[in-house]
Scaffold this motif. Structure first.
Motif, PDB file in Angstrom:
ATOM      1  N   PHE A  42       0.844  -1.191   0.000  1.00  0.00           N
ATOM      2  CA  PHE A  42       0.000   0.000   0.000  1.00  0.00           C
ATOM      3  C   PHE A  42       0.886   1.251   0.000  1.00  0.00           C
ATOM      4  O   PHE A  42       2.003   1.216   0.502  1.00  0.00           O
ATOM      5  CB  PHE A  42      -0.866   0.060   1.272  1.00  0.00           C
ATOM      6  N   PRO A  43       0.357   2.386  -0.512  1.00  0.00           N
ATOM      7  CA  PRO A  43       1.070   3.649  -0.290  1.00  0.00           C
ATOM      8  C   PRO A  43       0.819   4.105   1.133  1.00  0.00           C
ATOM      9  O   PRO A  43       0.125   5.086   1.387  1.00  0.00           O
ATOM     10  CB  PRO A  43       0.416   4.600  -1.309  1.00  0.00           C
ATOM     11  N   LYS A  70      -4.851   6.880  -7.412  1.00  0.00           N
ATOM     12  CA  LYS A  70      -4.740   5.689  -8.258  1.00  0.00           C
ATOM     13  C   LYS A  70      -4.937   4.434  -7.418  1.00  0.00           C
ATOM     14  O   LYS A  70      -4.840   4.468  -6.189  1.00  0.00           O
ATOM     15  CB  LYS A  70      -3.375   5.652  -8.944  1.00  0.00           C
ATOM     16  N   PRO A  71      -5.206   3.307  -8.083  1.00  0.00           N
ATOM     17  CA  PRO A  71      -5.428   2.081  -7.321  1.00  0.00           C
ATOM     18  C   PRO A  71      -4.188   1.691  -6.544  1.00  0.00           C
ATOM     19  O   PRO A  71      -3.064   1.922  -6.976  1.00  0.00           O
ATOM     20  CB  PRO A  71      -5.722   1.039  -8.417  1.00  0.00           C
ATOM     21  N   SER A 108      -8.352  10.689   1.495  1.00  0.00           N
ATOM     22  CA  SER A 108      -8.271  11.353   0.194  1.00  0.00           C
ATOM     23  C   SER A 108      -7.027  12.215   0.057  1.00  0.00           C
ATOM     24  O   SER A 108      -6.478  12.356  -1.041  1.00  0.00           O
ATOM     25  CB  SER A 108      -9.526  12.214  -0.020  1.00  0.00           C
ATOM     26  N   HIS A 109      -6.578  12.781   1.171  1.00  0.00           N
ATOM     27  CA  HIS A 109      -5.459  13.717   1.136  1.00  0.00           C
ATOM     28  C   HIS A 109      -4.110  13.001   1.171  1.00  0.00           C
ATOM     29  O   HIS A 109      -4.048  11.780   1.238  1.00  0.00           O
ATOM     30  CB  HIS A 109      -5.560  14.700   2.297  1.00  0.00           C
ATOM     31  N   ASP A 110      -3.048  13.806   1.136  1.00  0.00           N
ATOM     32  CA  ASP A 110      -1.697  13.253   1.082  1.00  0.00           C
ATOM     33  C   ASP A 110      -1.107  12.954   2.445  1.00  0.00           C
ATOM     34  O   ASP A 110      -0.097  12.258   2.545  1.00  0.00           O
ATOM     35  CB  ASP A 110      -0.758  14.220   0.349  1.00  0.00           C
ATOM     36  N   LEU A 111      -1.694  13.491   3.482  1.00  0.00           N
ATOM     37  CA  LEU A 111      -1.303  13.175   4.857  1.00  0.00           C
ATOM     38  C   LEU A 111      -2.561  13.060   5.701  1.00  0.00           C
ATOM     39  O   LEU A 111      -3.583  13.672   5.392  1.00  0.00           O
ATOM     40  CB  LEU A 111      -0.382  14.253   5.442  1.00  0.00           C
ATOM     41  N   SER A 150      -4.222   4.145   3.816  1.00  0.00           N
ATOM     42  CA  SER A 150      -3.867   4.406   2.428  1.00  0.00           C
ATOM     43  C   SER A 150      -4.222   5.850   2.091  1.00  0.00           C
ATOM     44  O   SER A 150      -5.383   6.261   2.193  1.00  0.00           O
ATOM     45  CB  SER A 150      -4.614   3.454   1.491  1.00  0.00           C
ATOM     46  N   LEU A 151      -3.206   6.634   1.726  1.00  0.00           N
ATOM     47  CA  LEU A 151      -3.391   8.037   1.383  1.00  0.00           C
ATOM     48  C   LEU A 151      -3.677   8.175  -0.112  1.00  0.00           C
ATOM     49  O   LEU A 151      -3.453   7.255  -0.892  1.00  0.00           O
ATOM     50  CB  LEU A 151      -2.152   8.834   1.771  1.00  0.00           C
ATOM     51  N   ARG A 152      -4.163   9.350  -0.484  1.00  0.00           N
ATOM     52  CA  ARG A 152      -4.561   9.606  -1.875  1.00  0.00           C
ATOM     53  C   ARG A 152      -5.537   8.534  -2.378  1.00  0.00           C
ATOM     54  O   ARG A 152      -5.499   8.141  -3.536  1.00  0.00           O
ATOM     55  CB  ARG A 152      -3.330   9.693  -2.781  1.00  0.00           C
TER      56      ARG A 152
END
Length: 590
Positions: free
Chosen positions: A17-18, A61-62, A99-102, A330-332
């Motif tokens: 995962f990211p 993205k997935p 949804s956000h980056d952090l 999981s971000l983004r």
């Protein structure tokens, strides 16, 4: 009893995962962190028209990790992270989709030119408390085995029509200010108020928030478990105190009126405290909330706390604790829809088109209005839709974030400043109350050496209607920003003194309700539901759709950091067995 010595028996996810790791996103300095803000709802990168940082990362993205979990949590605000952390602690497979980056929601932090800013709450107490009467957030951190280093202080500067003074918490210090600025009648009435409500705090604090769950299991985890302490509390209070405790679920103004308090300063001050705590005046806040706050702020030896490294440190601690027990974030990963099958919530669909399955439940940490937009209209009972649509909203915010040189600024500058321009207009009037935080006073690493970082804001009083539909790149928008932010600039100049020069600020950011709506994904940029005690109640956490739950400031107990932490904990408790819940209470000594 803290859990810091207990090691996790659950390995971190090995899926690709990211995932967010607090340390991996840092620069070479262990104290620095960078926050990026997410995209508009149409997928385009947000404009820097306000000066706030725009994301440099790629489109949502997935992810390649395991696309399922026992429980999916939508959003990583404090409520969502508290819920997810406890679920991980309960050995549930949990996945937070942000949804956000952090992570962090309204409590996230961001960095510009080495200035590290809080985006939301900055007034905290009880973060290091432990035991049955601790702050709910502290109880969750304790359960996750996480500590939170804090700087302690006991005062803030107040600028009101009567004058300006350093207001200290504690049982005696405030009386000196009252004597000087409000007179002997105010002193007598304040003492009368404390004498009446402090005994009630025994009952208000007798039931630990972490013991509550949303099903009949609460009879075991809360009612039976703490009945002896509740009965003892009422016995200690005596008949008069026990009678007063029956008002805990009524508006605090009823207590004020029953005591026949008439001094204008006292009534205005109580309204201000109520508004700062819950976004409503004393006629709208539950007495239990105010009594709890009075017990925290006006008892011997009390103090306020600011987390070193800012509100982002709270978020990092919650994420660490969750990951320690195998939870994932999981971000983004923008949730487009909650998927309903055979009338039940079975997962979510991401903007990328990917489906992520929830085997047991979906928990939304979005507001009630934003959660409604994630659901297929045909599955929502009309009565549920109407109730949400008719729920009144608090107004939105104006923000001012500044980074500037400390030269010329007095060395005894305090962290917090409250400016009230006109009592007669009411503390909930627009452009009237300004809150200012200078956290670098207590946590110097938030700013470059010899500098200060400052956040000023209008606390949920800015009408969204003034801004609705405006083009953020237009001259009209820029002019309105300048006009509506001037009250904050004047308040900052008053608080910082003649050594401050707005033209010399190295960072100047003005946020509007449109900024609030866009970056925090809040419907109309709202502070939350404007539900007044006695006229309505905050919704519970279950929804008419099986396996779909909600947590956060749209649910019981309401607005504010302790309240949303409690809401997240209640949902987590409700999703596990009574025995697991009871075992956790035993483990953390409550």
């Amino acid at each position: 009893m803290a859990l810091g010595t207990i090691s996790s028996s659950f390995p971190r996810s090995h899926f690709n995962f990211p995932l967010y790791h607090p340390k991996s996103r840092r620069n070479s300095s262990s104290n620095s962190r960078t926050t990026f803000l997410a995209r508009n709802s149409n997928g385009a990168r947000p404009s820097s028209a306000n000066g706030y940082p725009t994301t440099t990362l790629t489109e949502s993205k997935p992810f390649s990790g395991k696309p399922e979990a026992d429980v999916i949590v939508i959003g990583s605000g404090i409520a969502g992270l508290c819920c997810a952390g406890l679920l991980a602690r309960y050995e549930q497979e949990v996945l937070v989709l942000e949804s956000h980056d952090l992570p962090g929601g309204a409590a996230h932090a961001f960095e510009i030119k080495d200035y590290k800013f809080d985006s939301g709450p900055s007034l905290f107490s009880g973060l290091q408390s432990r035991g049955p009467q601790a702050n709910p957030l502290a109880q969750v951190l304790d359960a996750l085995g996480e500590s939170l280093p804090c700087a302690k202080y006991d005062s803030w500067m107040v600028y009101v029509p009567e004058g300006e003074f350093l207001s200290r918490i504690g049982p005696t210090e405030f009386f000196k200010d009252l004597e000087k600025y409000a007179g002997p009648d105010a002193v007598r009435e304040w003492q009368k108020l404390l004498d009446a409500i402090l005994p009630m705090s025994v009952a208000a604090m007798a039931l630990p928030p972490l013991s509550i769950r949303g099903d009949l299991g609460v009879l075991s985890t809360a009612a039976a478990r703490y009945a002896p302490s509740l009965l003892k509390s009422f016995a200690q209070m005596g008949p008069q105190g026990a009678l007063g405790a029956t008002k805990l679920l009524k508006p605090f103004s009823e207590i004020i009126d029953s005591l026949e308090l008439k001094d204008p300063f006292i009534r205005n001050w109580v309204d201000l405290l109520s508004f700062l705590l819950a976004g409503v005046k004393s006629n709208g806040i539950l007495s239990a909330e105010m009594v709890y706050m009075f017990a925290e702020w006006y008892k011997p030896g009390c103090s306020l706390e600011y987390p070193l490294q800012g509100s982002g440190a709270i978020v990092n601690a919650l994420v660490r604790g969750m990951q320690k027990y195998g939870g994932r974030i999981s971000l983004r990963s923008h949730v487009e829809k909650i998927v309903i099958e055979n009338g039940r919530a079975i997962g979510v669909k991401l903007r990328s088109g990917q489906f992520v399955r929830a085997k047991k439940a979906v928990v939304s940490n979005a507001s009630m209005w934003d959660t409604l937009d994630l659901l297929p209209k045909e599955v929502i009972p009309k009565s549920y839709q109407n109730r949400i649509k008719m729920t009144p909203q608090c107004e939105s915010f104006m923000h001012l974030h500044l980074g500037f040189d400390a030269e010329g600024i007095r060395e005894d500058l305090g962290i917090h400043h409250i400016v009230v321009n006109d009592w007669a207009r009411g503390v909930d009037a627009d452009q009237n109350v300004v809150l200012i935080s200078v956290p670098s006073v207590l946590s110097p690493d938030l700013a470059p050496p010899g500098k200060h970082v400052l956040h000023a804001y209008l606390p949920g009083t800015e009408p969204f209607e003034l801004w609705e539909g405006m083009d953020r790149r237009s001259t009209e928008y820029k002019q309105l920003k300048a006009e509506r932010s001037e009250v904050m600039w004047r308040a900052v100049e008053r608080a910082l003194g003649p050594g401050f020069n707005r033209e010399k600020c190295e960072v100047k950011l003005v946020g509007t309700p449109l900024t609030h709506q866009r970056f925090l994904r809040r419907n109309r940029g709202t502070y939350g539901p404007a539900i007044q005690a006695g006229k309505g109640t905050f919704p519970g956490h279950a929804t008419p759709i099986p396996q779909l739950f909600c947590c956060g400031d749209s649910t019981f107990p309401g607005i504010g950091v302790p309240a949303v932490a409690a809401s997240g904990a209640i949902v987590a408790n409700s999703l596990v067995s009574v025995s697991k819940h009871s075992q956790l209470l035993e483990a953390i000594g409550i």
